[in-house]
Write a protein that holds these residues in place. Structure first.
Motif, PDB file in Angstrom:
ATOM      1  N   UNK B 158      18.631  19.927  37.205  1.00 53.81           N
ATOM      2  CA  UNK B 158      19.997  19.430  37.094  1.00 53.81           C
ATOM      3  C   UNK B 158      20.288  18.783  35.736  1.00 53.81           C
ATOM      4  N   UNK B 159      19.268  18.383  34.993  1.00 57.62           N
ATOM      5  CA  UNK B 159      19.515  17.912  33.625  1.00 57.62           C
ATOM      6  C   UNK B 159      18.764  18.815  32.657  1.00 57.62           C
ATOM      7  N   UNK B 160      19.029  20.107  32.802  1.00 59.05           N
ATOM      8  CA  UNK B 160      18.307  21.091  31.991  1.00 59.05           C
ATOM      9  C   UNK B 160      18.663  20.889  30.517  1.00 59.05           C
ATOM     10  N   UNK B 161      17.694  21.180  29.684  1.00 62.18           N
ATOM     11  CA  UNK B 161      17.912  20.932  28.253  1.00 62.18           C
ATOM     12  C   UNK B 161      17.444  19.545  27.859  1.00 62.18           C
ATOM     13  N   UNK B 162      17.373  18.655  28.826  1.00 67.02           N
ATOM     14  CA  UNK B 162      16.884  17.304  28.505  1.00 67.02           C
ATOM     15  C   UNK B 162      15.565  17.028  29.224  1.00 67.02           C
ATOM     16  N   UNK B 163      15.578  17.260  30.563  1.00 67.24           N
ATOM     17  CA  UNK B 163      14.362  16.997  31.330  1.00 67.24           C
ATOM     18  C   UNK B 163      13.380  18.143  31.172  1.00 67.24           C
ATOM     19  N   UNK B 188      13.485  11.874  30.458  1.00 73.97           N
ATOM     20  CA  UNK B 188      14.703  12.331  31.131  1.00 73.97           C
ATOM     21  C   UNK B 188      14.459  12.757  32.580  1.00 73.97           C
ATOM     22  N   UNK B 189      13.237  13.160  32.913  1.00 73.47           N
ATOM     23  CA  UNK B 189      12.955  13.698  34.251  1.00 73.47           C
ATOM     24  C   UNK B 189      13.116  12.608  35.308  1.00 73.47           C
ATOM     25  N   UNK B 190      13.859  12.941  36.399  1.00 73.39           N
ATOM     26  CA  UNK B 190      14.070  11.964  37.473  1.00 73.39           C
ATOM     27  C   UNK B 190      13.097  12.171  38.629  1.00 73.39           C
ATOM     28  N   UNK B 191      12.393  13.303  38.626  1.00 70.90           N
ATOM     29  CA  UNK B 191      11.473  13.585  39.724  1.00 70.90           C
ATOM     30  C   UNK B 191      12.152  14.098  40.973  1.00 70.90           C
TER      31      UNK B 191
END
Lengths: 275, 264
Positions: B158-163, B188-191
């Motif tokens: 869901x936060x591709x490009x960052x996570x 950036x990864x929220x898990x």
């Protein structure tokens, strides 16, 4: 002779309350009802009013948790209710384990287990030791100690969210009560029951004994899960003041002589003073 | 009469001793059990969950977060799940966290075990700063690292490009193809586990672990010389000299003594 309704009316109300509450909780999880959400540890009534298990909150305090406002309000509401009105009414009117242990006690009477194990080998004060121990362990290990092993939680959460191996714990309680110790769990060990008996020591709703009507048939003592509180049967006309009484009202129903009834304790005391 | 009092006292002392003994015994068994169940480190908690140690104190096991979750992601630990009993967790491989913008599971928590503040930026709920865990890629089994084209996890994030980013490198084996390999960025990864759910391999090559388990720790004594901010730490640094058996002599002595000097 009493009618069937008269003999089972409180039992009917009690089971309705117990099962009804579980049904509301179940509905909240399964179908999104908003009447009573959560479970017996903490719930939200009508989406607004918080209700919390004061014993669980006490363990959190012992463990050193920061207690949220909602939790304080919720546990105060519950504490006030049992402090003023209910005594150990939680045990017989709300707790789902009561269904299990009552079933064990009934079966025990039916198949006559009582006949060959008449003596109570264990003290009924174990629950207060367990209560103290749970707080010590909560403090020492920084967790809510009883909540990690409570068969009450396993059963109500099991019904609402699914059982896992929780059914095994419930079966153990049933077999323990049936074969090992009469009223073993609720009457001897459960620290939550011990907690509520301490809270409800001075609550208002009490069973009252009228000695003039009593024929000493002892039917009340046979059904009572906390027989020691009925020590006055056939002796004195006084209310049951021992905090261990669960207000289950089975004694009132099984009495054929109208020697037992609910009373409001204060009024009784006032009346006594007036005499 | 005197005898009776004495035997009463003896009985009392005996029964108290017995009570204390049984209490101590059951206390140890109880504690051992609690220690065992709380030792499980691989539990993924809902967004906003406070530190595991505090979480175990604070969570009252009411299941309100579980009821609030619209995707049935959250579960309450049952006996047999090998998790601290009654606490909420999720298994991303079965149902990941779909990262609802309004995070319905968090505000309903009555105890603060799920801390709304920790998922709020500028007074607004922000699921993108949640920290449920960290995705880890097993490069041995990730087929993208083999050279087969796959960006399932990248697309699912869901936060591709960052996570998760995809990095290009030359495939030396064929000489005319490229590796398109996913890389997870821990900041950036929220898990949430959407990548783990999306992974095409038989057993996911990307999976979420609690951050404390997934990450190492370098220690504060390493300084990135190329980073101006980090380099500043050197200014305030104080010198600490440690003396060992070898460093007692001069460096020249130790060189001259040959290999034997190292044995000291």
């Amino acid at each position: 002779m009493k009618t069937f309704w008269n003999k089972y009316r409180y039992l009917f109300f009690r089971r309705t309350t117990q099962i009804g509450l579980l049904f509301l909780y179940f509905g909240a999880n399964a179908w999104g009802w908003t009447v009573l959400m959560g479970n017996l540890s903490t719930s939200v009534l009508f989406n607004v009013i918080p209700l919390s298990d004061p014993y669980a909150v006490l363990q959190m305090v012992a463990a050193g948790a920061v207690i949220a406002t909602d939790l304080i309000i919720g546990s105060l509401i519950i504490t006030m209710f049992y402090l003023v009105i209910g005594g150990r009414a939680f045990c017989s009117w709300v707790c789902p384990i009561n269904l299990v242990t009552d079933a064990a006690a009934l079966l025990r009477r039916k198949i006559g287990v009582d006949n060959f194990s008449k003596r109570q080998p264990a003290t009924r004060n174990i629950r207060y030791w367990v209560l103290g121990l749970s707080l010590v362990i909560s403090f020492a290990m920084g967790v809510t100690a009883f909540e990690f092993i409570s068969p009450i939680s396993m059963l109500h959460r099991g019904i609402i969210f699914g059982f896992g191996f929780g059914w095994a714990a419930v079966l153990i309680i049933f077999l323990f009560d049936l074969l090992v110790l009469k009223n073993g769990w609720c009457g001897h060990i459960c620290p939550l029951g011990g907690f509520y008996s301490l809270v409800g020591k001075n609550s208002l709703v009490r069973v009252h004994h009228n000695e003039e009507n009593c024929t000493e048939c002892m039917k009340c003592k046979v059904v009572c899960p906390e027989q020691q509180v009925l020590y006055m049967i056939g002796k004195e006309s006084i209310p049951v003041l021992w905090a261990e009484c669960t207000n289950c009202a089975r004694c009132i129903e099984v009495c054929d002589d109208d020697a037992l009834s609910f009373s409001i304790r204060k009024l009784v005391n006032d009346k006594k003073k007036g005499e | 009469m005197k005898n009776k009092t004495e035997s009463d006292r003896r009985k009392f002392i005996l029964s108290m001793a017995r009570g204390a003994g049984i209490t101590a015994l059951s206390g140890f068994i109880w504690s051992a059990y609690v220690d065992e169940v709380t030792a499980s480190q691989l539990t993924l908690r809902p967004p906003g969950a406070i530190k595991e140690k505090d979480f175990l104190k604070t969570c009252i096991k009411c299941g309100l977060c579980v009821e609030a979750c619209p995707y049935d992601t959250l579960l309450l630990a049952k006996p047999g799940d090998h998790k601290p009993l009654g606490t909420p967790y999720f298994i991303p491989r079965n149902i990941p966290c779909y990262m609802c913008p309004d995070i319905p599971c968090v505000p309903v928590c009555p105890t603060g075990a799920l801390n709304e503040q920790s998922v709020t930026t500028n007074g607004k709920l922000d699921i993108n700063i949640a920290d449920m865990g960290l995705a880890i890629i097993d490069r041995e089994t990730c087929i993208a690292y083999w050279g087969i084209q796959c960006d399932a996890c990248y697309r699912a994030c869901p936060i591709l490009g960052k996570a998760i980013t995809v990095e290009y490198s030359k495939n030396e084996r064929t000489g005319k193809h490229a590796f398109l390999t996913p890389v997870v960025h821990a900041d950036a990864c929220t898990g949430c586990g959407l990548c783990e759910k999306a992974c095409v391999t038989e057993k996911p090559a990307i999976f979420v672990l609690p951050r404390e388990v997934a990450m190492g720790k370098a220690g504060s004594h390493y300084i990135k010389g190329w980073d101006k901010e980090d380099e500043k730490r050197l200014k305030d640094a104080s010198e600490i000299k440690s003396t060992t058996e070898i460093s007692k002599g001069t460096a020249i002595d130790s060189l001259n003594s040959g290999i034997g000097g190292l044995d000291k």
